[in-house]
Design a protein around this motif. Structure first.
Motif, PDB file in Angstrom:
ATOM      1  N   MET B   1       0.827  -1.198   0.000  1.00  0.00           N
ATOM      2  CA  MET B   1       0.000   0.000   0.000  1.00  0.00           C
ATOM      3  C   MET B   1       0.869   1.259   0.000  1.00  0.00           C
ATOM      4  SD  MET B   1      -3.123  -0.329  -0.255  1.00  0.00           S
ATOM      5  CE  MET B   1      -4.040  -1.823  -0.590  1.00  0.00           C
ATOM      6  N   SER B   2       0.330   2.327  -0.542  1.00  0.00           N
ATOM      7  CA  SER B   2       1.101   3.572  -0.535  1.00  0.00           C
ATOM      8  C   SER B   2       0.161   4.767  -0.509  1.00  0.00           C
ATOM      9  CB  SER B   2       2.015   3.624  -1.757  1.00  0.00           C
ATOM     10  OG  SER B   2       1.269   3.430  -2.920  1.00  0.00           O
ATOM     11  N   VAL B   3       0.775   5.930  -0.323  1.00  0.00           N
ATOM     12  CA  VAL B   3       0.049   7.188  -0.301  1.00  0.00           C
ATOM     13  C   VAL B   3       0.409   7.938  -1.577  1.00  0.00           C
ATOM     14  CG1 VAL B   3      -0.215   9.395   0.908  1.00  0.00           C
ATOM     15  CG2 VAL B   3       0.114   7.281   2.224  1.00  0.00           C
ATOM     16  N   LEU B   4      -0.599   8.424  -2.298  1.00  0.00           N
ATOM     17  CA  LEU B   4      -0.332   9.213  -3.504  1.00  0.00           C
ATOM     18  C   LEU B   4      -0.684  10.670  -3.239  1.00  0.00           C
ATOM     19  CD1 LEU B   4       0.332   9.489  -6.556  1.00  0.00           C
ATOM     20  CD2 LEU B   4      -2.088   9.038  -7.004  1.00  0.00           C
ATOM     21  N   VAL B   5       0.276  11.558  -3.545  1.00  0.00           N
ATOM     22  CA  VAL B   5       0.054  13.000  -3.369  1.00  0.00           C
ATOM     23  C   VAL B   5       0.049  13.643  -4.746  1.00  0.00           C
ATOM     24  CG1 VAL B   5       1.030  15.142  -2.435  1.00  0.00           C
ATOM     25  CG2 VAL B   5       1.242  13.005  -1.137  1.00  0.00           C
ATOM     26  N   PHE B   6      -0.902  14.537  -5.001  1.00  0.00           N
ATOM     27  CA  PHE B   6      -0.791  15.351  -6.212  1.00  0.00           C
ATOM     28  C   PHE B   6      -0.308  16.739  -5.814  1.00  0.00           C
ATOM     29  CE2 PHE B   6      -2.449  18.436  -9.297  1.00  0.00           C
ATOM     30  CZ  PHE B   6      -1.674  18.033 -10.372  1.00  0.00           C
ATOM     31  N   ALA B   7       0.857  17.135  -6.327  1.00  0.00           N
ATOM     32  CA  ALA B   7       1.440  18.441  -6.005  1.00  0.00           C
ATOM     33  C   ALA B   7       1.335  19.343  -7.232  1.00  0.00           C
ATOM     34  CB  ALA B   7       2.895  18.283  -5.578  1.00  0.00           C
ATOM     35  N   GLN B  32       2.170   4.939   8.841  1.00  0.00           N
ATOM     36  CA  GLN B  32       1.523   3.683   8.435  1.00  0.00           C
ATOM     37  C   GLN B  32       2.541   2.614   8.061  1.00  0.00           C
ATOM     38  OE1 GLN B  32      -0.709   5.170   5.056  1.00  0.00           O
ATOM     39  NE2 GLN B  32      -2.639   4.675   6.063  1.00  0.00           N
ATOM     40  N   GLY B  33       3.802   3.029   7.937  1.00  0.00           N
ATOM     41  CA  GLY B  33       4.817   2.112   7.430  1.00  0.00           C
ATOM     42  C   GLY B  33       4.649   1.829   5.945  1.00  0.00           C
ATOM     43  N   SER B  34       4.064   2.807   5.213  1.00  0.00           N
ATOM     44  CA  SER B  34       3.935   2.636   3.761  1.00  0.00           C
ATOM     45  C   SER B  34       4.852   3.653   3.083  1.00  0.00           C
ATOM     46  CB  SER B  34       2.486   2.830   3.339  1.00  0.00           C
ATOM     47  OG  SER B  34       2.044   4.142   3.618  1.00  0.00           O
ATOM     48  N   ASN B  35       4.751   3.814   1.792  1.00  0.00           N
ATOM     49  CA  ASN B  35       5.610   4.788   1.128  1.00  0.00           C
ATOM     50  C   ASN B  35       4.782   5.841   0.402  1.00  0.00           C
ATOM     51  OD1 ASN B  35       4.814   2.758  -0.684  1.00  0.00           O
ATOM     52  ND2 ASN B  35       6.288   3.557  -2.161  1.00  0.00           N
ATOM     53  N   VAL B  36       5.424   6.958   0.050  1.00  0.00           N
ATOM     54  CA  VAL B  36       4.690   8.066  -0.555  1.00  0.00           C
ATOM     55  C   VAL B  36       5.191   8.344  -1.970  1.00  0.00           C
ATOM     56  CG1 VAL B  36       6.154   9.795   0.606  1.00  0.00           C
ATOM     57  CG2 VAL B  36       3.925  10.465  -0.266  1.00  0.00           C
ATOM     58  N   ILE B  37       4.224   8.435  -2.880  1.00  0.00           N
ATOM     59  CA  ILE B  37       4.512   8.732  -4.290  1.00  0.00           C
ATOM     60  C   ILE B  37       3.901  10.104  -4.581  1.00  0.00           C
ATOM     61  CG2 ILE B  37       4.069   7.996  -6.666  1.00  0.00           C
ATOM     62  CD1 ILE B  37       3.239   5.250  -5.229  1.00  0.00           C
ATOM     63  N   HIS B  83      -0.263   2.169  -8.901  1.00  0.00           N
ATOM     64  CA  HIS B  83       0.772   2.153  -7.858  1.00  0.00           C
ATOM     65  C   HIS B  83       0.232   1.669  -6.519  1.00  0.00           C
ATOM     66  CE1 HIS B  83       2.783   4.477 -10.913  1.00  0.00           C
ATOM     67  NE2 HIS B  83       3.919   4.249 -10.276  1.00  0.00           N
ATOM     68  N   ASN B  84      -0.955   1.057  -6.556  1.00  0.00           N
ATOM     69  CA  ASN B  84      -1.479   0.441  -5.356  1.00  0.00           C
ATOM     70  C   ASN B  84      -1.624   1.444  -4.198  1.00  0.00           C
ATOM     71  OD1 ASN B  84      -2.520  -1.795  -4.157  1.00  0.00           O
ATOM     72  ND2 ASN B  84      -0.535  -2.539  -3.376  1.00  0.00           N
ATOM     73  N   ALA B  85      -2.032   2.671  -4.534  1.00  0.00           N
ATOM     74  CA  ALA B  85      -2.188   3.691  -3.483  1.00  0.00           C
ATOM     75  C   ALA B  85      -3.599   3.607  -2.914  1.00  0.00           C
ATOM     76  CB  ALA B  85      -1.934   5.074  -4.051  1.00  0.00           C
ATOM     77  N   ASP B  86      -3.716   3.591  -1.600  1.00  0.00           N
ATOM     78  CA  ASP B  86      -5.047   3.552  -1.004  1.00  0.00           C
ATOM     79  C   ASP B  86      -5.467   4.912  -0.450  1.00  0.00           C
ATOM     80  OD1 ASP B  86      -3.241   3.498   0.997  1.00  0.00           O
ATOM     81  OD2 ASP B  86      -4.189   1.897   2.149  1.00  0.00           O
ATOM     82  N   THR B  87      -4.542   5.863  -0.385  1.00  0.00           N
ATOM     83  CA  THR B  87      -4.904   7.206   0.079  1.00  0.00           C
ATOM     84  C   THR B  87      -4.377   8.239  -0.908  1.00  0.00           C
ATOM     85  OG1 THR B  87      -4.709   6.416   2.346  1.00  0.00           O
ATOM     86  CG2 THR B  87      -4.803   8.794   2.046  1.00  0.00           C
ATOM     87  N   ALA B 144     -14.042   3.665   4.554  1.00  0.00           N
ATOM     88  CA  ALA B 144     -13.753   2.880   3.363  1.00  0.00           C
ATOM     89  C   ALA B 144     -12.259   2.555   3.310  1.00  0.00           C
ATOM     90  CB  ALA B 144     -14.172   3.645   2.119  1.00  0.00           C
ATOM     91  N   SER B 145     -11.893   1.507   2.586  1.00  0.00           N
ATOM     92  CA  SER B 145     -10.475   1.118   2.555  1.00  0.00           C
ATOM     93  C   SER B 145      -9.649   2.168   1.802  1.00  0.00           C
ATOM     94  CB  SER B 145     -10.321  -0.260   1.926  1.00  0.00           C
ATOM     95  OG  SER B 145     -10.803  -0.229   0.604  1.00  0.00           O
ATOM     96  N   LYS B 146     -10.274   2.891   0.872  1.00  0.00           N
ATOM     97  CA  LYS B 146      -9.553   3.965   0.183  1.00  0.00           C
ATOM     98  C   LYS B 146     -10.016   5.324   0.692  1.00  0.00           C
ATOM     99  CE  LYS B 146      -8.385   1.264  -3.796  1.00  0.00           C
ATOM    100  NZ  LYS B 146      -8.477   1.075  -5.248  1.00  0.00           N
ATOM    101  N   LYS B 147      -9.097   6.283   0.658  1.00  0.00           N
ATOM    102  CA  LYS B 147      -9.392   7.603   1.218  1.00  0.00           C
ATOM    103  C   LYS B 147      -8.903   8.710   0.306  1.00  0.00           C
ATOM    104  CE  LYS B 147      -9.140   5.108   5.283  1.00  0.00           C
ATOM    105  NZ  LYS B 147      -8.728   3.706   5.320  1.00  0.00           N
ATOM    106  N   VAL B 148      -9.636   9.815   0.291  1.00  0.00           N
ATOM    107  CA  VAL B 148      -9.195  11.024  -0.402  1.00  0.00           C
ATOM    108  C   VAL B 148      -9.271  12.175   0.594  1.00  0.00           C
ATOM    109  CG1 VAL B 148      -9.636  12.612  -2.314  1.00  0.00           C
ATOM    110  CG2 VAL B 148     -10.102  10.179  -2.604  1.00  0.00           C
TER     111      VAL B 148
END
Lengths: 247, 317
Positions: B1-7, B32-37, B83-87, B144-148
């Motif tokens: 799982m990972s975190v996706l940021v739009f900058a 969360q122990g995940s990574n950020v893209i 990229h398997n991002a859930d947030t 929900a398992s995914k978040k925005v």
């Protein structure tokens, strides 16, 4: 053209905000409700103006909520909407409301969906994007001007520190910011006619709840104002620099 | 799982709010122990700098135009899925909020806009958001398992927390716009109000538009953006884009100086999140003093030039 206007009911701007049931519910006791100003002043009025300009079409006001919302819906009819729909459900989340409205829009051949840029209670600004996505149409947000020519709209959208002028074809969703229209006050004739206009009540579609407000709290208030000597502005500058650390 | 940021970048430059969302995503991923893209619309050189704010992987596509939220939400959702991002984390501005609802529907995600805190993961996934124009806080359980999430500016602070990373190009050429851009206009010169750290605001106590010189002098000395109350904008003394308050722009600067504004509840609703509030008013009963940190009960025409002078002295020292 069929113009659908989403209207929301919000507490009046000076309402006292308090909570009950262990801070899990908004306490509506003694709270006056109004139509959300962005929906009423700008979204609804622009839709009515557009119908007047085109000389054809109809304006439908839609609300998701309990029977007590009818008073707000009647006001939309008094201002000039032709008919109204209330989806009889509790307006518990942006997702819930969006799915009800999109569902109605899909079945009723809507060309433009209007709504305010946000409600003044939950300040979410999510419903417009959600409806657009559910309908798979463009979303023009924070619009301060709309001109139609045939099926093409030229829309001015406010962005931070400026604006974008965009062109789009119907169908689309537009969220209204200040400037999209001039507020209209319902007149006696409008109020009388509103009583005879149709207000249809429909059942909600089922929606899985993705998020919910677990509890509410009241923010810490300021600890109290420090009054300063008007003759000594050097002291204010010193405090802003050393104590508040903002300059 | 990972975190996706739009900058979001404008002409290959990032505003503070864009860097803050990178920070937010990095901190969430680390808890969360995940990574950020981070996905961004800038050149590879500009995008690489996002590593300094915590981005571990940067994907860039070059575009100055983000006007079509239908297209952009598709790009962001596709990257989230691949990229398997859930947030998904977005800025809390006109673009971010318009995208958030769309992406939430695409991903069947829980959505919260204007979050003011990092998620509390101890009891599910709870973020706070200001409600009723600042009069309350909502604690949202995102089930929900995914978040925005869109992140309110000036909420978690901004810190450097890494090294530049080489950006990988993302091919966005297959996506087509559904909205045509005619023109973008930006106010040049001053910092736009929603992003201003320092704001000098004035109201009816000014007596007329011809007296605004002292406000402009103060703002210029301070490097601040000017604002005004609703009656002032409605009577045409000042342009509408300066109107702050519940029906104008809601702002959250570090310093808000209110001059000759009584502090009606609708005005306070738009400014009460400012870090420090200074109120100058000759009426000691003005409600604004209750929301202020520092207050000066005096005639503004005497005190404002004196404050400008004191600031000039401070800046010169």
């Amino acid at each position: 053209m069929n113009l659908l206007v989403c209207i929301s009911k919000t507490p009046e701007t000076t309402a006292k905000i308090a909570f009950k049931e262990n801070d899990t519910q908004f306490d509506t006791d003694g709270v006056q409700f109004i139509m959300n100003p962005y929906d009423e002043w700008y979204a609804l009025v622009r839709a009515i103006e557009l119908k007047e300009q085109l000389g054809t079409g109809k304006v439908i006001a839609i609300n998701v909520g309990p029977p007590s919302n009818d008073i707000v819906i009647r006001k939309a009819l008094a201002i000039g909407a032709d008919e109204a729909v209330r989806v009889n459900g509790e307006e518990k989340s942006a997702t819930f409301v969006s799915k009800q409205i999109a569902n109605y829009a899909k079945e009723n051949n809507i060309d433009i969906v209007f709504l305010g840029k946000e409600t003044i209670d939950y300040n979410g600004s999510l419903v417009g994007g959600m409806i657009s996505e559910l309908l798979d149409v463009p979303f023009l947000s924070y619009a301060s001007n709309l001109e139609m020519e045939g099926d093409t709209a030229t829309v001015t959208c406010d962005i931070e520190g400026g604006e974008e002028i965009l062109k789009v074809k119907t169908p689309f969703v537009i969220s209204a910011a200040k400037g999209l229209a001039e507020q209209r006050i319902p007149n006696m004739r409008g109020i009388m006619m509103a009583k005879r206009k149709p207000l249809v009540v429909i059942d909600p579609v089922e929606v899985t709840e993705n998020e919910a407000i677990a509890s509410y709290s009241i923010p810490d208030s300021k600890s109290g104002v420090k009054l300063l000597d008007p003759e000594n502005m050097d002291e204010l500058v010193r405090l802003l620099h050393e104590e508040a650390k903002v300059i | 799982m990972s975190v996706l940021v739009f900058a979001e970048a404008i002409n290959n430059k990032y505003k503070k709010s864009s860097l803050e969302v990178v920070n937010y995503g990095a901190k969430l991923a680390s808890s969360q122990g995940s990574n950020v893209i981070v996905l961004t619309n800038a050149s590879a050189d500009a995008a690489a700098e996002l590593g300094k704010y915590g981005a571990q992987k940067v994907l860039n596509f070059e575009s100055d135009s983000l006007h079509d939220n239908k297209m952009l939400s598709q790009i962001i959702s596709d990257v989230a899925n691949s990229h398997n991002a859930d947030t998904v984390i977005l800025s809390d501005n006109s673009k971010g909020k318009s995208l958030a609802g769309r992406i939430a529907i695409k991903l069947d995600a829980a959505a919260v806009s204007s979050a003011t805190t990092l998620p509390n993961l101890e009891d599910g996934f709870v973020v706070q958001k200001s409600l009723f124009s600042g009069k309350a806080i909502g604690h949202y359980q995102m089930k929900a398992s995914k978040k925005v999430i869109t992140v309110a500016g000036n909420s978690i602070g901004l810190e450097e927390m890494g090294q530049p990373v080489a950006a990988e190009a993302f091919d966005a050429s297959a996506y087509n716009a559904t909205v045509e851009m005619v023109e973008t206009k930006r106010v040049e010169g001053t910092v736009p109000l929603p992003e201003a750290e320092l704001v000098v605001s004035a109201g009816r106590g000014m007596k007329g538009p011809e007296n605004w010189g002292i406000i402009e002098d103060l703002a210029k000395t301070l490097g601040a953006t000017t604002a005004c109350s609703r009656p002032v904008a409605d009577t045409g003394w000042r342009p509408h884009h300066e109107h702050v308050g519940q029906t104008g722009i809601a702002i959250k600067p570090n310093l808000y100086i209110a001059i000759g504004i009584s502090g009606a509840i609708q005005h306070l609703a738009g400014v009460n999140h400012s870090k420090t509030i200074v109120v100058i008013n000759k009426d000691p009963e003005a409600p604004f003093f209750k929301a202020a940190d520092y207050g000066i009960v005096a005639d503004l025409f005497d005190v404002v030039p004196r404050l400008t002078e004191a600031l000039q002295k401070f800046k010169a020292s």
